[in-house]
Scaffold this motif. Structure first.
Motif, PDB file in Angstrom:
ATOM      1  N   ASN A  70     -26.847 -27.048  53.324  1.00  8.25           N
ATOM      2  CA  ASN A  70     -27.277 -25.693  53.662  1.00  8.25           C
ATOM      3  C   ASN A  70     -27.357 -24.853  52.398  1.00  8.25           C
ATOM      4  N   ASP A  90     -16.790 -27.030  50.726  1.00  8.13           N
ATOM      5  CA  ASP A  90     -17.978 -26.724  51.539  1.00  8.13           C
ATOM      6  C   ASP A  90     -17.959 -27.415  52.902  1.00  8.13           C
ATOM      7  N   PRO A  91     -18.598 -26.865  53.909  1.00 10.18           N
ATOM      8  CA  PRO A  91     -19.321 -25.576  53.951  1.00 10.18           C
ATOM      9  C   PRO A  91     -18.426 -24.414  54.397  1.00 10.18           C
ATOM     10  N   LEU A 113     -22.941 -18.683  54.638  1.00 13.16           N
ATOM     11  CA  LEU A 113     -24.017 -19.260  55.452  1.00 13.16           C
ATOM     12  C   LEU A 113     -24.335 -18.325  56.631  1.00 13.16           C
ATOM     13  N   TYR A 118     -22.636 -27.193  51.860  1.00 13.94           N
ATOM     14  CA  TYR A 118     -23.504 -26.166  51.293  1.00 13.94           C
ATOM     15  C   TYR A 118     -23.843 -26.537  49.863  1.00 13.94           C
TER      16      TYR A 118
END
Ligand SMILES: [Zn+2]
Length: 216
Positions: free
Chosen positions: A134, A194-195, A142, A64
């Motif tokens: 993302n 992340d993510p 997310l 992310y």
């Protein structure tokens, strides 16, 4: 006969999935200077002396962005050089980080770099890894649309390239002592979150049939 019908349905679902996935081309700068910096990185960090920054992707790494929008992240990745504040990374190479794909919160997929071209996003594995960023952060979780878009994108990429592994950036450390790990500086390693485990679990749940590995 039964086999033929099953095959027919299997093909239909592939078609359906391929139609669902739209990839918007939004290429970042990959001019001569970027090529030069990428070739230096491949040589200095991965020990690979290449004439072009072409790669054979084996791993997909999900990330992310830790904030921002498609436009602000595109602008950031489009810079050739890392900013001075990222000194740990900059001490290793002036080449900016980037990713092959950027997925918006509504699931729209943008391709920034050809999946067979080098991008700097995961220490030790860049030479064989496709990076998918993302839009989101620890606080900005997310979305389900991003789960679906990542799963479809991975399905598409595994049909095109010899992908064997799917990991989240936070999981990349398990490759450290494997044959796949290529990093000339043993001290160059940064902890990543992340993510997130929840996102990885949801994406993997949609792709169990692909049998992608999460560790070497
Ligand atoms: Zn990351």
């Amino acid at each position: 006969m039964r086999k033929i019908i099953l095959l027919f349905f299997a093909n239909c679902s592939f078609l359906f999935q391929a139609q669902n996935l739209k990839i918007i081309q939004k290429p970042i700068d990959y001019s001569n200077e970027k090529i030069k910096l990428s070739l230096e990185y491949l040589k200095d960090h991965h020990g690979l002396d290449q004439k072009t920054p072409k790669t054979t992707p084996k791993i997909i790494v999900l990330h992310y962005t830790a904030g921002g929008t498609i436009e602000s992240n595109f602008k950031y990745f489009n810079n050739l050089y890392l900013e001075n504040q990222r000194s740990t990374l900059k001490n290793q190479s002036p080449l900016n980080v980037s990713a092959h794909f950027l997925v918006d919160r509504d699931g729209t997929v943008y391709q920034l770099v050809d999946p067979e071209m080098f991008a700097r996003h995961t220490i030790g594995l860049n030479y064989c890894a496709i990076g998918v960023e993302n839009i989101g952060s620890k606080a900005q979780t997310l979305t389900e649309k991003q789960v679906d878009a990542n799963a479809e994108l991975i399905r598409y990429l595994t049909r095109k390239y010899p992908i064997e592994y799917l990991i989240g950036h936070s999981e990349y450390g398990v490759f450290r002592n494997s044959k796949l790990w290529k990093e000339s500086n043993p001290k160059y390693f940064t902890g990543k979150a992340d993510p997130g485990d929840d996102f990885m679990k949801k994406v993997r749940a949609k792709l169990t049939d692909l049998k992608l590995k999460s560790q070497p």
